[in-house]
Design a protein around this motif. Sequence first.
Motif, PDB file in Angstrom:
ATOM      1  N   MET A   1     -40.568   7.754 -54.649  1.00 14.33           N
ATOM      2  CA  MET A   1     -39.643   6.730 -54.191  1.00 14.33           C
ATOM      3  C   MET A   1     -38.225   7.163 -54.565  1.00 14.33           C
ATOM      4  N   ASP A   2     -37.337   7.145 -53.591  1.00 11.18           N
ATOM      5  CA  ASP A   2     -35.960   7.502 -53.895  1.00 11.18           C
ATOM      6  C   ASP A   2     -35.158   6.256 -54.282  1.00 11.18           C
ATOM      7  N   VAL A   3     -33.906   6.468 -54.621  1.00 11.60           N
ATOM      8  CA  VAL A   3     -33.052   5.380 -55.113  1.00 11.60           C
ATOM      9  C   VAL A   3     -32.906   4.282 -54.068  1.00 11.60           C
ATOM     10  N   LEU A   4     -32.712   4.665 -52.834  1.00 11.13           N
ATOM     11  CA  LEU A   4     -32.533   3.682 -51.771  1.00 11.13           C
ATOM     12  C   LEU A   4     -33.756   2.794 -51.618  1.00 11.13           C
ATOM     13  N   GLU A   5     -34.921   3.393 -51.610  1.00  9.19           N
ATOM     14  CA  GLU A   5     -36.155   2.612 -51.503  1.00  9.19           C
ATOM     15  C   GLU A   5     -36.304   1.664 -52.685  1.00  9.19           C
ATOM     16  N   TYR A   6     -35.930   2.148 -53.862  1.00  9.82           N
ATOM     17  CA  TYR A   6     -36.045   1.321 -55.062  1.00  9.82           C
ATOM     18  C   TYR A   6     -35.081   0.134 -55.009  1.00  9.82           C
ATOM     19  N   ILE A   7     -33.849   0.382 -54.567  1.00  7.15           N
ATOM     20  CA  ILE A   7     -32.881  -0.708 -54.435  1.00  7.15           C
ATOM     21  C   ILE A   7     -33.400  -1.744 -53.437  1.00  7.15           C
ATOM     22  N   ASN A   8     -33.933  -1.285 -52.323  1.00  8.46           N
ATOM     23  CA  ASN A   8     -34.467  -2.213 -51.321  1.00  8.46           C
ATOM     24  C   ASN A   8     -35.611  -3.042 -51.888  1.00  8.46           C
ATOM     25  N   LEU A   9     -36.491  -2.412 -52.625  1.00 12.04           N
ATOM     26  CA  LEU A   9     -37.597  -3.133 -53.249  1.00 12.04           C
ATOM     27  C   LEU A   9     -37.068  -4.195 -54.221  1.00 12.04           C
ATOM     28  N   CYS A  10     -36.085  -3.834 -55.013  1.00 15.37           N
ATOM     29  CA  CYS A  10     -35.508  -4.784 -55.968  1.00 15.37           C
ATOM     30  C   CYS A  10     -34.799  -5.931 -55.257  1.00 15.37           C
ATOM     31  N   ARG A  11     -34.122  -5.642 -54.143  1.00 11.06           N
ATOM     32  CA  ARG A  11     -33.462  -6.705 -53.376  1.00 11.06           C
ATOM     33  C   ARG A  11     -34.471  -7.723 -52.893  1.00 11.06           C
ATOM     34  N   VAL A  12     -35.619  -7.248 -52.422  1.00 12.14           N
ATOM     35  CA  VAL A  12     -36.667  -8.144 -51.941  1.00 12.14           C
ATOM     36  C   VAL A  12     -37.231  -8.962 -53.097  1.00 12.14           C
ATOM     37  N   LYS A  13     -37.505  -8.303 -54.207  1.00 15.51           N
ATOM     38  CA  LYS A  13     -38.103  -8.999 -55.352  1.00 15.51           C
ATOM     39  C   LYS A  13     -37.152 -10.010 -55.987  1.00 15.51           C
ATOM     40  N   ARG A  14     -35.858  -9.838 -55.757  1.00 16.95           N
ATOM     41  CA  ARG A  14     -34.869 -10.773 -56.313  1.00 16.95           C
ATOM     42  C   ARG A  14     -34.466 -11.839 -55.306  1.00 16.95           C
ATOM     43  N   GLY A  15     -35.343 -12.153 -54.391  1.00 14.34           N
ATOM     44  CA  GLY A  15     -35.071 -13.257 -53.462  1.00 14.34           C
ATOM     45  C   GLY A  15     -34.608 -12.809 -52.099  1.00 14.34           C
ATOM     46  N   ASN A  16     -34.949 -11.587 -51.726  1.00 17.28           N
ATOM     47  CA  ASN A  16     -34.590 -11.045 -50.427  1.00 17.28           C
ATOM     48  C   ASN A  16     -33.084 -11.057 -50.214  1.00 17.28           C
ATOM     49  N   ILE A  17     -32.353 -10.525 -51.185  1.00  8.65           N
ATOM     50  CA  ILE A  17     -30.893 -10.441 -51.118  1.00  8.65           C
ATOM     51  C   ILE A  17     -30.510  -9.456 -50.017  1.00  8.65           C
ATOM     52  N   SER A  18     -29.609  -9.874 -49.155  1.00  6.33           N
ATOM     53  CA  SER A  18     -29.179  -8.993 -48.066  1.00  6.33           C
ATOM     54  C   SER A  18     -28.296  -7.878 -48.612  1.00  6.33           C
ATOM     55  N   MET A  19     -28.159  -6.818 -47.822  1.00  7.54           N
ATOM     56  CA  MET A  19     -27.263  -5.728 -48.215  1.00  7.54           C
ATOM     57  C   MET A  19     -25.833  -6.229 -48.307  1.00  7.54           C
ATOM     58  N   ALA A  20     -25.450  -7.113 -47.395  1.00  5.30           N
ATOM     59  CA  ALA A  20     -24.091  -7.651 -47.406  1.00  5.30           C
ATOM     60  C   ALA A  20     -23.841  -8.461 -48.673  1.00  5.30           C
ATOM     61  N   GLU A  21     -24.816  -9.256 -49.080  1.00  2.28           N
ATOM     62  CA  GLU A  21     -24.669 -10.046 -50.300  1.00  2.28           C
ATOM     63  C   GLU A  21     -24.610  -9.139 -51.525  1.00  2.28           C
ATOM     64  N   LEU A  22     -25.427  -8.110 -51.550  1.00  2.07           N
ATOM     65  CA  LEU A  22     -25.398  -7.170 -52.665  1.00  2.07           C
ATOM     66  C   LEU A  22     -24.043  -6.472 -52.730  1.00  2.07           C
TER      67      LEU A  22
END
Length: 72
Positions: free
Chosen positions: A1-22
């Motif tokens: 898993m690369d960094v991007l995939e990990y960030i996406n996984l964490c965004r989902v686990k933290r309430g499906n935070i959008s990229m714009a919100e992040l």
Amino acid sequence: MDVLEYINLCRVKRGNISMAELARRTGQTPQNMNNKYKRNTFKVSELEKIADALDADLKISFVDRATGQPII
């Protein structure tokens, strides 16, 4: 898993935070964040901001392949 995939996984686990919100939470424009996503080029300082925005701590370590233990 690369960094991007990990960030996406964490965004989902933290309430499906959008990229714009992040992006907003890290003090970036959505366009700038999107460019970093496309290139998968995040500095450690940026990863720290992302972790903070996700109410998490960033831990980076080198792990010995033979023992599986962190190298300190």
